[in-house]
Scaffold this motif. Structure first.
Motif: not given
Length: 354
Positions: A79-85, A109-119, A121-127
């Motif tokens: 996720l960091e490598n793909t979406f950080a920029d 994808i399933m995990k992203l749907k449960q990660s709106l409050a992930d610590p 920042e990249t994951v949270q933005a992608v979610a």
């Protein structure tokens, strides 16, 4: 209509129309939108669909890691490598996400749907971006279905379905919306429609059948045949379809006076049996992959696998009757399906998914 067959069709098509929706269960909430009756089309209420939490718990890969995220270190790195920029630009993030969705692991994808409050920042933005993208696709699908039902008469509806297929709009999101409307209609079928009107179920089933027919024109022949067989409820019709597509076609034509004219060349086979084997294997892998990701529960997955298994059993009978019990065609068919339904390892992709 048996909805286990309807649902599994989406997994068959996933081999050529991979989408985030193949790993997302949907829940239905009623919308206030109603469609007026036009020339035989009943007034129909559209059910809106939206992504919901998975019906089954995900595998051990989804347990919380030390950093408080549900993602493994490898998934976080992806996720960091793909979406950080793209994180700082909402539009760029959505564009990148749309490019990645067709090949993204369903478990992520399933995990992203449960990660709106992930610590992270990249994951949270992608979610958050994923939620927006999926909601937009579902809204577009809902609008397409509304336009079909607003057509006013069957021929115009069929023309619009053909155009939607050519424009690539009959995707997994559309079939998710259509599926939920069919389920709602079936549940309400006890309330009879007014005399002279087409029932909600009848109209939606017509839309469903025509859309499937259009999609089947643009997928590999093995997948198209499996799709056709799964949506055919009558055993005798499925047997005729299997014989028509899997077995050599008569190499003769009948003249107006009744005489038969033998044609040159080898008899044509519309769908060689190995192509159906490949389609069956891909469907089972898709089902198990989505089950592993938490997109469906084990009981539903088992029902879908059984629907595909039944088609395989019927195909084996037809091949044996027409090619011969000792034929190479039957032997290859059986050997091709052996690892699918009787895998030799508990780690097989036909058990664990990909």
């Amino acid at each position: 209509m048996r909805f286990s067959r309807l649902i599994v069709i989406h997994f068959c098509l996933a081999a050529t129309q991979v989408s985030a929706f193949q790993s997302i269960s949907v829940s239905c909430r009623r919308a206030s939108l109603s469609l007026h009756r036009h020339d035989g089309l009943a007034s129909i209420e559209i059910a809106r669909t939206g992504p919901s939490l998975p019906m089954a718990s995900t595998s051990s890969d989804s347990t919380d890691t030390a950093n408080g995220s549900v993602f493994s270190s490898e998934e976080l790195q992806f996720l960091e490598n793909t979406f950080a920029d793209a994180v700082k630009d909402a539009q760029a993030l959505k564009s990148t996400l749309l490019e990645q969705l067709p090949t993204m692991n369903p478990a992520i994808i399933m995990k992203l749907k449960q990660s709106l409050a992930d610590p992270n920042e990249t994951v949270q933005a992608v979610a958050n971006a994923l939620g927006s993208v999926l909601e937009a696709q579902l809204e577009q699908a809902r609008d397409i279905l509304k336009s079909l039902l607003d057509a006013g008469e069957i021929r115009k509806m069929d023309a619009l379905i053909g155009k939607a297929a050519r424009d690539g709009k009959l995707d997994a999101a559309f079939f998710s919306v259509l599926q939920m409307n069919l389920q709602n209609a079936a549940q309400e079928a006890a309330a009879a429609a007014e005399e002279g009107e087409a029932s909600r179920v009848q109209v939606l089933q017509h839309v469903y059948t025509r859309c499937q027919e259009e999609v089947e024109k643009n997928v590999p022949p093995g997948i198209a045949l499996l799709n056709k067989l799964l949506r055919t409820e009558i055993d005798s019709i499925r047997a005729n379809q299997l014989k028509h597509y899997l077995c050599p076609q008569p190499n003769v034509i009948t003249a107006p006076d009744g005489t038969e004219i033998q044609l040159e060349g080898e008899p044509r086979i519309l769908v060689p049996p190995p192509l159906l084997v490949d389609a069956i294997g891909n469907a089972i892998k898709q089902i198990r992959t989505v089950e592993k990701a938490g997109g469906t529960d084990p009981a539903s997955a088992a029902n879908m696998v059984e629907s595909v298994r039944q088609v395989a059993k019927e195909a084996r009978i037809i091949i044996g009757e027409n090619y011969g019990i000792e034929s190479e065609a039957l032997q290859e068919f059986e050997e091709g399906l052996q690892p699918v339904f009787r895998p030799d390892s508990p780690e097989s992709v036909y058990i664990k998914g990909e």
